[in-house]
Design a protein around this motif. Structure first.
Motif, PDB file in Angstrom:
ATOM      1  N   SER A  66       0.829  -1.208   0.000  1.00 49.95           N
ATOM      2  CA  SER A  66       0.000   0.000   0.000  1.00 49.95           C
ATOM      3  C   SER A  66       0.865   1.260   0.000  1.00 49.95           C
ATOM      4  N   VAL A  67       1.938   1.250   0.770  1.00 47.58           N
ATOM      5  CA  VAL A  67       2.849   2.409   0.796  1.00 47.58           C
ATOM      6  C   VAL A  67       3.502   2.590  -0.569  1.00 47.58           C
ATOM      7  N   PHE A  68       4.019   1.490  -1.141  1.00 46.69           N
ATOM      8  CA  PHE A  68       4.660   1.583  -2.456  1.00 46.69           C
ATOM      9  C   PHE A  68       3.676   2.038  -3.536  1.00 46.69           C
ATOM     10  N   TRP A 126      -1.438  12.716 -27.512  1.00 49.17           N
ATOM     11  CA  TRP A 126      -0.695  12.456 -26.279  1.00 49.17           C
ATOM     12  C   TRP A 126      -1.449  12.906 -25.039  1.00 49.17           C
ATOM     13  N   ALA A 127      -2.148  14.003 -25.129  1.00 48.53           N
ATOM     14  CA  ALA A 127      -2.898  14.493 -23.970  1.00 48.53           C
ATOM     15  C   ALA A 127      -4.024  13.529 -23.612  1.00 48.53           C
ATOM     16  N   SER A 128      -4.631  12.943 -24.607  1.00 47.12           N
ATOM     17  CA  SER A 128      -5.678  11.957 -24.369  1.00 47.12           C
ATOM     18  C   SER A 128      -5.107  10.709 -23.707  1.00 47.12           C
ATOM     19  N   LEU A 129      -3.921  10.307 -24.141  1.00 47.51           N
ATOM     20  CA  LEU A 129      -3.245   9.173 -23.510  1.00 47.51           C
ATOM     21  C   LEU A 129      -2.898   9.489 -22.056  1.00 47.51           C
ATOM     22  N   GLY A 130      -2.432  10.696 -21.803  1.00 46.50           N
ATOM     23  CA  GLY A 130      -2.133  11.107 -20.428  1.00 46.50           C
ATOM     24  C   GLY A 130      -3.378  11.126 -19.555  1.00 46.50           C
ATOM     25  N   ALA A 131      -4.488  11.584 -20.112  1.00 46.18           N
ATOM     26  CA  ALA A 131      -5.743  11.593 -19.354  1.00 46.18           C
ATOM     27  C   ALA A 131      -6.193  10.175 -19.043  1.00 46.18           C
ATOM     28  N   PHE A 132      -6.040   9.278 -20.002  1.00 50.64           N
ATOM     29  CA  PHE A 132      -6.389   7.879 -19.771  1.00 50.64           C
ATOM     30  C   PHE A 132      -5.479   7.260 -18.705  1.00 50.64           C
ATOM     31  N   LEU A 133      -4.188   7.585 -18.750  1.00 48.05           N
ATOM     32  CA  LEU A 133      -3.249   7.080 -17.748  1.00 48.05           C
ATOM     33  C   LEU A 133      -3.581   7.585 -16.352  1.00 48.05           C
ATOM     34  N   SER A 134      -3.949   8.844 -16.251  1.00 52.48           N
ATOM     35  CA  SER A 134      -4.279   9.365 -14.920  1.00 52.48           C
ATOM     36  C   SER A 134      -5.533   8.699 -14.360  1.00 52.48           C
ATOM     37  N   ILE A 135      -6.506   8.412 -15.217  1.00 56.69           N
ATOM     38  CA  ILE A 135      -7.696   7.675 -14.768  1.00 56.69           C
ATOM     39  C   ILE A 135      -7.308   6.268 -14.328  1.00 56.69           C
ATOM     40  N   LEU A 136      -6.494   5.617 -15.128  1.00 51.60           N
ATOM     41  CA  LEU A 136      -6.074   4.251 -14.824  1.00 51.60           C
ATOM     42  C   LEU A 136      -5.282   4.178 -13.522  1.00 51.60           C
ATOM     43  N   VAL A 137      -4.390   5.123 -13.315  1.00 49.16           N
ATOM     44  CA  VAL A 137      -3.568   5.126 -12.097  1.00 49.16           C
ATOM     45  C   VAL A 137      -4.422   5.366 -10.862  1.00 49.16           C
ATOM     46  N   LEU A 138      -5.332   6.307 -10.934  1.00 53.68           N
ATOM     47  CA  LEU A 138      -6.139   6.630  -9.764  1.00 53.68           C
ATOM     48  C   LEU A 138      -7.146   5.526  -9.441  1.00 53.68           C
ATOM     49  N   LEU A 139      -7.614   4.802 -10.444  1.00 51.17           N
ATOM     50  CA  LEU A 139      -8.568   3.724 -10.186  1.00 51.17           C
ATOM     51  C   LEU A 139      -7.887   2.422  -9.791  1.00 51.17           C
ATOM     52  N   SER A 140      -6.692   2.182 -10.284  1.00 48.67           N
ATOM     53  CA  SER A 140      -6.027   0.908 -10.011  1.00 48.67           C
ATOM     54  C   SER A 140      -5.450   0.829  -8.606  1.00 48.67           C
ATOM     55  N   ASP A 141      -5.335   1.916  -7.915  1.00 49.47           N
ATOM     56  CA  ASP A 141      -4.750   1.908  -6.575  1.00 49.47           C
ATOM     57  C   ASP A 141      -5.572   1.071  -5.604  1.00 49.47           C
ATOM     58  N   THR A 142      -6.857   0.987  -5.823  1.00 50.20           N
ATOM     59  CA  THR A 142      -7.707   0.222  -4.911  1.00 50.20           C
ATOM     60  C   THR A 142      -7.507  -1.283  -5.051  1.00 50.20           C
ATOM     61  N   PHE A 143      -6.909  -1.732  -6.150  1.00 46.94           N
ATOM     62  CA  PHE A 143      -6.766  -3.162  -6.395  1.00 46.94           C
ATOM     63  C   PHE A 143      -5.380  -3.709  -6.077  1.00 46.94           C
ATOM     64  N   VAL A 144      -4.460  -2.879  -5.641  1.00 50.50           N
ATOM     65  CA  VAL A 144      -3.092  -3.337  -5.402  1.00 50.50           C
ATOM     66  C   VAL A 144      -3.042  -4.371  -4.285  1.00 50.50           C
ATOM     67  N   GLN A 145      -3.786  -4.169  -3.228  1.00 52.44           N
ATOM     68  CA  GLN A 145      -3.740  -5.105  -2.116  1.00 52.44           C
ATOM     69  C   GLN A 145      -4.423  -6.430  -2.440  1.00 52.44           C
ATOM     70  N   GLN A 146      -5.210  -6.475  -3.509  1.00 52.91           N
ATOM     71  CA  GLN A 146      -5.856  -7.720  -3.901  1.00 52.91           C
ATOM     72  C   GLN A 146      -4.882  -8.677  -4.572  1.00 52.91           C
ATOM     73  N   VAL A 147      -3.681  -8.210  -4.883  1.00 55.38           N
ATOM     74  CA  VAL A 147      -2.668  -9.059  -5.503  1.00 55.38           C
ATOM     75  C   VAL A 147      -2.198 -10.125  -4.532  1.00 55.38           C
ATOM     76  N   VAL A 148      -2.160  -9.787  -3.258  1.00 51.07           N
ATOM     77  CA  VAL A 148      -1.643 -10.701  -2.245  1.00 51.07           C
ATOM     78  C   VAL A 148      -2.760 -11.617  -1.757  1.00 51.07           C
ATOM     79  N   THR A 149      -2.496 -12.910  -1.806  1.00 49.85           N
ATOM     80  CA  THR A 149      -3.422 -13.890  -1.248  1.00 49.85           C
ATOM     81  C   THR A 149      -2.651 -14.762  -0.263  1.00 49.85           C
ATOM     82  N   PHE A 150      -3.346 -15.248   0.711  1.00 45.57           N
ATOM     83  CA  PHE A 150      -2.746 -16.110   1.721  1.00 45.57           C
ATOM     84  C   PHE A 150      -3.489 -17.448   1.719  1.00 45.57           C
ATOM     85  N   PRO A 151      -3.078 -18.367   0.841  1.00 46.26           N
ATOM     86  CA  PRO A 151      -3.759 -19.662   0.815  1.00 46.26           C
ATOM     87  C   PRO A 151      -3.392 -20.496   2.046  1.00 46.26           C
TER      88      PRO A 151
END
Length: 179
Positions: A66-68, A126-151
């Protein structure tokens, strides 16, 4: 004629010399984003398949990720929003409506402004690509902790299990303590 060429060359050299300083924060934030991505990747790679009790840190793996990811998100937002704002100047090299300035200005601030910029440029540029990247970055932050599973895994160890048992039974009455 030669003095104009010499003067232009000196001006161009001075401009190119100052240019890296103008983009210093953007370059530094891009470097921090790359290092943070590398840290996430290495953390997951080195601790893949290890037991939770073998984790060497005081805080959990999810906390570290989460910090990273927060550092990654902040660094990318700084670089991308600055680039979007600078691309607004390139957009106005041709004659455009003044409302487009507001679209570029709000697009450099987050998701709500990025969508109108993508619509304005019809998803191209390029500006459209940057806008898409900023949306992707801000939305993907919520899913980072879902990468880790503890079977759950069954583990055999050298320790033998013991279950205590009582061999003396006595009467017991409510309110009376046995000594």
């Amino acid at each position: 004629m030669q003095s104009f060429t010499v003067r232009t060359t000196r001006t161009l050299k001075r401009h190119l010399k100052l240019q890296p300083q103008a983009w210093l924060w953007e370059l530094a934030s891009t470097l921090v984003a790359l290092l943070s991505t590398l840290a996430i990747f290495l953390t997951l790679l080195l601790h893949n398949g290890q037991l939770l009790r073998d984790w060497p840190c005081y805080f959990t793996l999810n906390s570290l990720l989460s910090v990273f990811s927060t550092v990654l998100r902040i660094a990318l937002v700084v670089a991308v929003s600055s680039a979007i704002f600078q691309l607004g100047y390139v957009w106005f090299t041709k004659q455009r409506p003044l409302d487009d300035l507001e679209v570029f200005n709000t697009a450099s601030r987050g998701i709500a402004g990025s969508l109108p910029l993508i619509w304005l440029q019809r998803g191209q540029g390029w500006a459209s690509l940057g806008a898409f990247l900023s949306i992707l970055v801000l939305l993907s932050d919520t899913f980072v902790q879902q990468v880790v599973t503890f079977p759950t895994k069954e583990i055999t160890t050298d320790v033998s299990a013991k279950i205590g048992r009582n061999s003396v039974y006595d009467e017991w009455e409510i309110g009376r303590a046995h000594v």
